[in-house]
Scaffold this motif. Sequence first.
Motif, PDB file in Angstrom:
ATOM      1  N   LEU A  20      18.827  73.346  29.701  1.00 37.80           N
ATOM      2  CA  LEU A  20      17.442  73.247  29.208  1.00 37.80           C
ATOM      3  C   LEU A  20      16.590  74.378  29.792  1.00 37.80           C
ATOM      4  O   LEU A  20      15.739  74.947  29.107  1.00 37.80           O
ATOM      5  CB  LEU A  20      16.835  71.880  29.566  1.00 37.80           C
ATOM      6  CG  LEU A  20      17.309  70.700  28.711  1.00 37.80           C
ATOM      7  CD1 LEU A  20      16.834  69.380  29.316  1.00 37.80           C
ATOM      8  CD2 LEU A  20      16.809  70.817  27.268  1.00 37.80           C
ATOM      9  N   ASP A  78      14.575  77.192  27.765  1.00 38.43           N
ATOM     10  CA  ASP A  78      13.140  77.461  28.002  1.00 38.43           C
ATOM     11  C   ASP A  78      12.873  78.961  28.126  1.00 38.43           C
ATOM     12  O   ASP A  78      11.890  79.471  27.588  1.00 38.43           O
ATOM     13  CB  ASP A  78      12.667  76.759  29.287  1.00 38.43           C
ATOM     14  CG  ASP A  78      12.491  75.255  29.095  1.00 38.43           C
ATOM     15  OD1 ASP A  78      12.523  74.801  27.924  1.00 38.43           O
ATOM     16  OD2 ASP A  78      12.344  74.543  30.101  1.00 38.43           O
ATOM     17  N   GLU A  99      20.515  66.765  20.432  1.00 31.96           N
ATOM     18  CA  GLU A  99      19.493  66.504  21.454  1.00 31.96           C
ATOM     19  C   GLU A  99      18.895  67.799  21.983  1.00 31.96           C
ATOM     20  O   GLU A  99      17.702  67.867  22.261  1.00 31.96           O
ATOM     21  CB  GLU A  99      20.061  65.650  22.589  1.00 31.96           C
ATOM     22  CG  GLU A  99      20.270  64.224  22.128  1.00 31.96           C
ATOM     23  CD  GLU A  99      20.058  63.180  23.214  1.00 31.96           C
ATOM     24  OE1 GLU A  99      19.768  63.537  24.372  1.00 31.96           O
ATOM     25  OE2 GLU A  99      20.183  61.989  22.893  1.00 31.96           O
ATOM     26  N   GLU A 108      16.447  69.171  19.396  1.00 26.89           N
ATOM     27  CA  GLU A 108      15.150  68.475  19.390  1.00 26.89           C
ATOM     28  C   GLU A 108      14.173  69.098  20.376  1.00 26.89           C
ATOM     29  O   GLU A 108      12.965  69.009  20.212  1.00 26.89           O
ATOM     30  CB  GLU A 108      15.340  67.008  19.834  1.00 26.89           C
ATOM     31  CG  GLU A 108      15.942  66.109  18.783  1.00 26.89           C
ATOM     32  CD  GLU A 108      16.306  64.725  19.363  1.00 26.89           C
ATOM     33  OE1 GLU A 108      15.891  64.391  20.493  1.00 26.89           O
ATOM     34  OE2 GLU A 108      17.017  63.983  18.662  1.00 26.89           O
ATOM     35  N   ASP A 109      14.719  69.692  21.451  1.00 34.89           N
ATOM     36  CA  ASP A 109      13.872  70.132  22.558  1.00 34.89           C
ATOM     37  C   ASP A 109      13.587  71.617  22.570  1.00 34.89           C
ATOM     38  O   ASP A 109      12.965  72.115  23.492  1.00 34.89           O
ATOM     39  CB  ASP A 109      14.531  69.763  23.898  1.00 34.89           C
ATOM     40  CG  ASP A 109      14.456  68.275  24.140  1.00 34.89           C
ATOM     41  OD1 ASP A 109      13.603  67.632  23.513  1.00 34.89           O
ATOM     42  OD2 ASP A 109      15.268  67.759  24.932  1.00 34.89           O
TER      43      ASP A 109
END
Lengths: 125, 179
Positions: free
Chosen positions: A74, A78, A109, A112-113
Amino acid sequence: MAPLDLQPTGSSPKVCFDPFTGILELSGDSYPENSFDFYTPVLSWLKEHLRETEALQVHFNIVYMNSSSIKCVLDILDLMEEAEAAGKKILINWYYDRENPRALDLAEEFAEDVGVPFHIIPVEG
Amino acid sequence: MAMHELIRLKEEFTEKGIMICFNGPFSHSIIEEIGNAVRRRLEGEEVRKDAIMDVFAVYIEQTQNVKNYLAGKSFPVKNFNSAIIIIARMGGKYAISSGNVIEKTDTAALVDRLERIQRLDREGLKRLYKEEIRHEVPPGGTGAGVGLIEIARRASEKLSYVIDEIDETYNFFSLTAVI
């Protein structure tokens, strides 16, 4: 710029950047003893690389990832999102085994982020 | 161990569907070896890929949780730093169980955490997971702190756990997830 070429072990993925194609590839399983120790140099390399480049593709071909690896990925996503916001051309391809519904769940998943082009591509297992 | 005890132990394992049981100190290489052995065995038996992945994922989260907890403690009693992990098959389901010593002072927080997780449905677990995976990891932290949520998300039934008292300072914590 230092090359990035980590060979896979039983519990850590291959992480390799090809300067000719401009593709960063992560493949294999990811559940190292300490995910933060494993991914910190990858994140540092990526930060530096994104300062110097105008475009980056990342190809993920991950079978299994533990929760702390997911946290580190993640952070990678970012950084890519920031780079895209700064006008760079960013693209993510996430390959998954079409016979493994959990591999698709994992990809979805992440999708989605993240706010960068994220392609989920089935491959034969 | 006498030979007649071994046959009884084997019978008990068979009766309980125990595929693998490890009792001792967890190292990363042991976690990796046992995990791969189970994965290969299930692949050989042509178990569905999503079930293999769930069993493997729950096993990894459970063993890494226990290993990280014990590594942060270094209990004075040597045997307290070792743990037990069992993977068993019952009918079409798999049960992954782990057991380890915990400090009594850590018990209330652990039970609160488990009870909070137990109350959530699938959507609630996903929301909590997505929120907590973004939390800052304290310096020296070894995990994302979402292992129990990940285990609950993969399990097909509510988690079950037992706290047994060892003495005035320590408890024994057993956790089972069914896939």
